[in-house]
Design an enzyme around this catalytic site. Structure first.
Site, PDB file in Angstrom:
ATOM      1  CB  THR A   7      -0.930   0.015   1.226  1.00 33.68           C
ATOM      2  OG1 THR A   7      -0.140  -0.166   2.401  1.00 33.68           O
ATOM      3  CG2 THR A   7      -1.961  -1.083   1.142  1.00 33.68           C
ATOM      4  CG  PHE A  64      -4.289   5.825   6.529  1.00 32.18           C
ATOM      5  CD1 PHE A  64      -3.349   4.913   6.073  1.00 32.18           C
ATOM      6  CD2 PHE A  64      -4.076   7.181   6.314  1.00 32.18           C
ATOM      7  CE1 PHE A  64      -2.207   5.342   5.420  1.00 32.18           C
ATOM      8  CE2 PHE A  64      -2.935   7.620   5.654  1.00 32.18           C
ATOM      9  CZ  PHE A  64      -2.001   6.701   5.205  1.00 32.18           C
ATOM     10  CB  CYS A  86      -4.399   1.988   8.663  1.00 32.50           C
ATOM     11  SG  CYS A  86      -2.747   1.406   8.272  1.00 32.50           S
TER      12      CYS A  86
END
Length: 226
Positions: free
Chosen positions: A33, A161, A168
């Site tokens: 990512t 996120f 995250c």
């Protein structure tokens, strides 16, 4: 890893398989990512000369002519404009374009009843193009993330996120990593993207990649050329 192993050994809360799954997640999220996010950010910077010049000016204020000194934590905090650029890049091209959630209770969203236990998909790529929040949403404009422009924005209008208790775990590290890599490149080089955005439609996989190779031209900055 230490915390996971401690739980496995002392409390037996986690099995070895549980730990392996967590490590797989760390490795995946910390590599794929972030590298994809940096690719899109460099591409957009290479498309917009005015934005790149502002990034260069900011980095020159921070580092001067010293291109060898590694960036430290204070330097990263001073990269305000680069931070805006990265946020706007993640708005247009969120590394993870969709996330899934399970409703923990009955609720209603936009007039639609969502029963407890239902699986829901949150399309982040589309959410970030809400014209009522981001006017002219396809325009790349880092000034959207000036403090005064973020002040009244709903906290869940921009969620590259994710958000809430399942956001995250590595988002701060990811941003630091992107700042270090991109600032190091732009301290020394200028970049030029060779294809317009309509020639690089994103491929909506688990990670938002370009459907075609991202082509950029990299040159030493003029002030460093002999």
């Amino acid at each position: 890893m230490d915390v996971l192993l401690e739980h496995h050994i002392e409390t037996k809360d986690l099995t070895e398989e549980d730990i392996r799954e967590e490590v797989d997640t760390f490795a995946f999220e910390g590599h794929d990512t972030t590298s994809t996010g940096m690719s899109w950010a460099l591409y957009l910077i290479g498309l917009h000369r005015d934005v790149q010049e502002k990034v260069h000016e900011e980095l020159d204020r921070i580092f001067g002519d010293d291109v060898e000194r590694p960036a430290d934590t204070d330097d990263l905090k001073d990269m305000h404009y680069l931070d805006q650029v990265l946020k706007e890049s993640q708005r247009l091209y969120p590394s993870v374009p969709m996330i899934g959630r399970k409703a923990s209770e009955d609720t209603v969203i936009c007039g639609y009843p969502i029963p407890k236990g239902a699986s829901c998909g949150v399309f982040i790529y589309g959410l970030h193009r809400n014209e009522s929040v981001f006017p002219n949403p396809e325009k790349f404009d880092p000034d959207r993330f000036l403090p005064e422009n973020c002040a009244k924005r709903h906290p869940y209008a921009y969620i590259p996120f994710s958000a809430g208790p399942r956001n995250c775990i590595g988002q701060r590290f990811a941003v630091m990593e992107e700042k270090i890599v991109i600032s190091t490149m732009l301290r020394n080089y200028t970049i030029e993207s060779l294809d317009p955005r309509d020639k690089l439609p994103p491929s909506t996989e688990l990670i938002l990649r370009s459907s075609e190779p991202i082509r950029i031209r990299i040159r030493p900055r003029e002030r460093f050329q002999s």
